[in-house]
Design a protein around this motif. Structure first.
Motif, PDB file in Angstrom:
ATOM      1  N   ILE A   1      -0.339   3.180   6.671  1.00  0.00           N
ATOM      2  CA  ILE A   1      -0.011   3.534   5.293  1.00  0.00           C
ATOM      3  C   ILE A   1      -0.031   5.040   5.038  1.00  0.00           C
ATOM      4  O   ILE A   1       0.889   5.584   4.411  1.00  0.00           O
ATOM      5  CB  ILE A   1      -0.988   2.821   4.334  1.00  0.00           C
ATOM      6  CG1 ILE A   1      -0.809   1.300   4.431  1.00  0.00           C
ATOM      7  CG2 ILE A   1      -0.797   3.296   2.901  1.00  0.00           C
ATOM      8  CD1 ILE A   1      -1.856   0.517   3.657  1.00  0.00           C
ATOM      9  N   ALA A   2      -1.069   5.731   5.521  1.00  0.00           N
ATOM     10  CA  ALA A   2      -1.278   7.140   5.143  1.00  0.00           C
ATOM     11  C   ALA A   2      -0.092   8.053   5.455  1.00  0.00           C
ATOM     12  O   ALA A   2       0.297   8.862   4.602  1.00  0.00           O
ATOM     13  CB  ALA A   2      -2.549   7.672   5.810  1.00  0.00           C
TER      14      ALA A   2
ATOM     15  N   LEU B   1       8.347  11.307  15.002  1.00  0.00           N
ATOM     16  CA  LEU B   1       7.573  10.109  15.332  1.00  0.00           C
ATOM     17  C   LEU B   1       6.454  10.413  16.334  1.00  0.00           C
ATOM     18  O   LEU B   1       5.313   9.983  16.153  1.00  0.00           O
ATOM     19  CB  LEU B   1       8.498   9.033  15.887  1.00  0.00           C
ATOM     20  CG  LEU B   1       7.872   7.651  16.107  1.00  0.00           C
ATOM     21  CD1 LEU B   1       7.334   7.101  14.791  1.00  0.00           C
ATOM     22  CD2 LEU B   1       8.889   6.699  16.705  1.00  0.00           C
ATOM     23  N   ILE B   2       6.753  11.169  17.379  1.00  0.00           N
ATOM     24  CA  ILE B   2       5.742  11.464  18.403  1.00  0.00           C
ATOM     25  C   ILE B   2       4.624  12.348  17.846  1.00  0.00           C
ATOM     26  O   ILE B   2       3.435  12.050  18.051  1.00  0.00           O
ATOM     27  CB  ILE B   2       6.397  12.102  19.646  1.00  0.00           C
ATOM     28  CG1 ILE B   2       7.314  11.083  20.314  1.00  0.00           C
ATOM     29  CG2 ILE B   2       5.333  12.588  20.629  1.00  0.00           C
ATOM     30  CD1 ILE B   2       8.076  11.617  21.510  1.00  0.00           C
ATOM     31  N   PRO B   3       4.922  13.445  17.130  1.00  0.00           N
ATOM     32  CA  PRO B   3       3.823  14.224  16.532  1.00  0.00           C
ATOM     33  C   PRO B   3       2.984  13.402  15.558  1.00  0.00           C
ATOM     34  O   PRO B   3       1.751  13.548  15.519  1.00  0.00           O
ATOM     35  CB  PRO B   3       4.542  15.371  15.817  1.00  0.00           C
ATOM     36  CG  PRO B   3       5.843  15.496  16.516  1.00  0.00           C
ATOM     37  CD  PRO B   3       6.219  14.121  16.938  1.00  0.00           C
ATOM     38  N   LEU B   4       3.629  12.533  14.786  1.00  0.00           N
ATOM     39  CA  LEU B   4       2.881  11.685  13.859  1.00  0.00           C
ATOM     40  C   LEU B   4       1.959  10.734  14.613  1.00  0.00           C
ATOM     41  O   LEU B   4       0.804  10.530  14.221  1.00  0.00           O
ATOM     42  CB  LEU B   4       3.848  10.893  12.972  1.00  0.00           C
ATOM     43  CG  LEU B   4       4.302  11.534  11.667  1.00  0.00           C
ATOM     44  CD1 LEU B   4       5.314  10.647  10.959  1.00  0.00           C
ATOM     45  CD2 LEU B   4       3.106  11.792  10.755  1.00  0.00           C
ATOM     46  N   TYR B   5       2.473  10.152  15.686  1.00  0.00           N
ATOM     47  CA  TYR B   5       1.640   9.231  16.465  1.00  0.00           C
ATOM     48  C   TYR B   5       0.453   9.971  17.072  1.00  0.00           C
ATOM     49  O   TYR B   5      -0.666   9.442  17.092  1.00  0.00           O
ATOM     50  CB  TYR B   5       2.459   8.568  17.565  1.00  0.00           C
ATOM     51  CG  TYR B   5       1.635   7.617  18.412  1.00  0.00           C
ATOM     52  CD1 TYR B   5       1.393   6.320  17.958  1.00  0.00           C
ATOM     53  CD2 TYR B   5       1.073   8.015  19.609  1.00  0.00           C
ATOM     54  CE1 TYR B   5       0.624   5.442  18.709  1.00  0.00           C
ATOM     55  CE2 TYR B   5       0.302   7.155  20.356  1.00  0.00           C
ATOM     56  CZ  TYR B   5       0.082   5.868  19.911  1.00  0.00           C
ATOM     57  OH  TYR B   5      -0.685   5.012  20.649  1.00  0.00           O
ATOM     58  N   GLN B   6       0.682  11.192  17.563  1.00  0.00           N
ATOM     59  CA  GLN B   6      -0.408  11.966  18.149  1.00  0.00           C
ATOM     60  C   GLN B   6      -1.470  12.269  17.102  1.00  0.00           C
ATOM     61  O   GLN B   6      -2.679  12.182  17.366  1.00  0.00           O
ATOM     62  CB  GLN B   6       0.138  13.274  18.733  1.00  0.00           C
ATOM     63  CG  GLN B   6      -0.897  14.095  19.483  1.00  0.00           C
ATOM     64  CD  GLN B   6      -1.432  13.362  20.695  1.00  0.00           C
ATOM     65  OE1 GLN B   6      -0.664  12.892  21.541  1.00  0.00           O
ATOM     66  NE2 GLN B   6      -2.753  13.243  20.800  1.00  0.00           N
ATOM     67  N   LEU B   7      -1.029  12.606  15.891  1.00  0.00           N
ATOM     68  CA  LEU B   7      -1.975  12.884  14.808  1.00  0.00           C
ATOM     69  C   LEU B   7      -2.775  11.639  14.443  1.00  0.00           C
ATOM     70  O   LEU B   7      -4.006  11.689  14.286  1.00  0.00           O
ATOM     71  CB  LEU B   7      -1.222  13.414  13.593  1.00  0.00           C
ATOM     72  CG  LEU B   7      -2.046  13.699  12.334  1.00  0.00           C
ATOM     73  CD1 LEU B   7      -3.096  14.768  12.622  1.00  0.00           C
ATOM     74  CD2 LEU B   7      -1.142  14.134  11.182  1.00  0.00           C
ATOM     75  N   VAL B   8      -2.082  10.505  14.324  1.00  0.00           N
ATOM     76  CA  VAL B   8      -2.758   9.260  13.988  1.00  0.00           C
ATOM     77  C   VAL B   8      -3.732   8.860  15.094  1.00  0.00           C
ATOM     78  O   VAL B   8      -4.852   8.400  14.827  1.00  0.00           O
ATOM     79  CB  VAL B   8      -1.722   8.142  13.739  1.00  0.00           C
ATOM     80  CG1 VAL B   8      -2.400   6.779  13.628  1.00  0.00           C
ATOM     81  CG2 VAL B   8      -0.930   8.431  12.467  1.00  0.00           C
TER      82      VAL B   8
ATOM     83  N   ALA C   1       3.686   9.484   0.807  1.00  0.00           N
ATOM     84  CA  ALA C   1       4.581  10.265  -0.046  1.00  0.00           C
ATOM     85  C   ALA C   1       5.921  10.363   0.657  1.00  0.00           C
ATOM     86  O   ALA C   1       6.003  10.278   1.886  1.00  0.00           O
ATOM     87  CB  ALA C   1       4.013  11.654  -0.335  1.00  0.00           C
ATOM     88  N   ASP C   2       6.969  10.538  -0.136  1.00  0.00           N
ATOM     89  CA  ASP C   2       8.309  10.515   0.430  1.00  0.00           C
ATOM     90  C   ASP C   2       9.172  11.550  -0.274  1.00  0.00           C
ATOM     91  O   ASP C   2       9.171  11.637  -1.513  1.00  0.00           O
ATOM     92  CB  ASP C   2       8.915   9.118   0.274  1.00  0.00           C
ATOM     93  CG  ASP C   2      10.326   9.046   0.810  1.00  0.00           C
ATOM     94  OD1 ASP C   2      10.503   9.176   2.023  1.00  0.00           O
ATOM     95  OD2 ASP C   2      11.254   8.867  -0.004  1.00  0.00           O
ATOM     96  N   ALA C   3       9.909  12.345   0.504  1.00  0.00           N
ATOM     97  CA  ALA C   3      10.729  13.405  -0.076  1.00  0.00           C
ATOM     98  C   ALA C   3      11.818  12.840  -0.980  1.00  0.00           C
ATOM     99  O   ALA C   3      12.093  13.396  -2.057  1.00  0.00           O
ATOM    100  CB  ALA C   3      11.358  14.244   1.034  1.00  0.00           C
TER     101      ALA C   3
ATOM    102  N   GLY D   1       0.818  -1.211   0.000  1.00  0.00           N
ATOM    103  CA  GLY D   1       0.000   0.000   0.000  1.00  0.00           C
ATOM    104  C   GLY D   1       0.849   1.257   0.000  1.00  0.00           C
ATOM    105  O   GLY D   1       0.583   2.203  -0.761  1.00  0.00           O
ATOM    106  N   VAL D   2       1.882   1.279   0.840  1.00  0.00           N
ATOM    107  CA  VAL D   2       2.777   2.441   0.867  1.00  0.00           C
ATOM    108  C   VAL D   2       3.450   2.613  -0.490  1.00  0.00           C
ATOM    109  O   VAL D   2       3.558   3.731  -1.005  1.00  0.00           O
ATOM    110  CB  VAL D   2       3.826   2.277   1.981  1.00  0.00           C
ATOM    111  CG1 VAL D   2       4.912   3.347   1.851  1.00  0.00           C
ATOM    112  CG2 VAL D   2       3.187   2.365   3.345  1.00  0.00           C
TER     113      VAL D   2
END
Length: 282
Positions: free
Chosen positions: A150-151, A130-137, A155-157, A87-88
């Motif tokens: 997956i979300a 990682l922590i901000p992403l986990y909080q958002l998820v 996208a990847d820089a 998926g990614v």
């Protein structure tokens, strides 16, 4: 030994012999860890823990394979790995190629600033976000879901930069002719640029799939249910009495985990080479 064969042997240069010997030595060093995984996976426990260790098993057994498939929901973990990594990869190829095309082939205000900003994100350590992403998820309610896995990686820089550089190498005459014929920007992207970018897409797709298949930290953080884990995170659950790691069972699980990657590479390599040879001719 025939005279022709002796003649060919005399024609071999010492430099060629040294190059072949160096190649064999380097290949042996690279393949040694894989050989250890393969042979340890089929050793009984006594041989795995024996000292001094031996490379080849004295007795071949499938007990480690049976144990890893019985202790873990192995089929579910492998399926999760395919969904996560596949998926990614699919989303990343779509979004990265669209962004890279815009940065490489479309003139718009702020394009260079946007490119620099995207490249600058490569310098930020993954652990810092990682922590901000986990909080958002978690706020979205996506923990222990495929969307949460997956979300955030859709996208990847690096993928954007990699494809942009490839798109810049393609001649602009063909897409300029397509625009003259009335093709829309998306039609130029889909029918002209993408068919010539297959080698780059295959390369990026293979790297993205392998990196996500082998990733341990991401599924460990974003899944707390063992049924939602991947094969790499699932192998961390293999512990014996008193927390002792059963190395034979671990190697059996690792061997099964790398088989899809080997198969994927074998299926892709011929098409990858063919497309490299025909780049720009479509």
């Amino acid at each position: 030994m025939s005279a022709a064969y002796r003649t060919r042997l005399r024609d071999v240069r010492p430099g060629t012999v040294l190059a072949v010997a160096a190649l064999v030595a380097v290949s042996a060093v690279v393949l040694l860890p894989i050989a250890i995984i393969v042979f340890t996976a089929f050793k009984p426990v006594a041989e795995v823990n024996a000292y001094p260790p031996s490379l080849l098993p004295g007795t071949w057994t499938l007990d480690n394979v049976r144990e890893v498939t019985s202790e873990l929901p192995f089929a579910r973990l492998v399926g999760n790995s395919f969904l996560f990594a596949g998926g990614v990869t699919a989303f990343a190829l779509v979004f990265d190629s669209l962004a890279a095309y815009a940065l490489a082939r479309i003139d718009f205000a702020g394009r260079k600033v946007l490119l620099v900003a995207i490249i600058a994100t490569l310098m930020i350590p993954f652990q810092a976000t990682l922590i901000p992403l986990y909080q958002l998820v978690a706020d979205l309610g996506w923990v222990n879901t495929y969307a949460g896995l997956i979300a955030p990686r859709a996208a990847d820089a690096f993928g954007i930069f990699f494809l942009r550089q490839f798109f810049l190498s393609l001649p602009r005459d063909v897409d300029a002719a397509a625009r003259i014929d009335g093709a829309s920007e998306f039609r130029v992207f889909r029918s002209v640029v993408l068919p010539n970018a297959v080698p780059a897409l295959l390369t990026l797709g293979l790297f993205t799939f392998v990196n996500n298949w082998n990733d341990l930290l991401w599924p460990l953080v974003f899944t707390t249910d063992s049924e939602m884990g991947t094969i790499t995170s699932g192998l961390t659950l293999l512990t014996g009495p008193s927390g002792i790691v059963p190395h034979g069972v671990m190697m059996a699980g690792s061997l099964i985990a790398i088989l899809p990657l080997v198969i994927a590479f074998l299926l892709i390599q011929r098409r990858f080479i063919e497309n490299i040879a025909t780049t720009g001719l479509k």
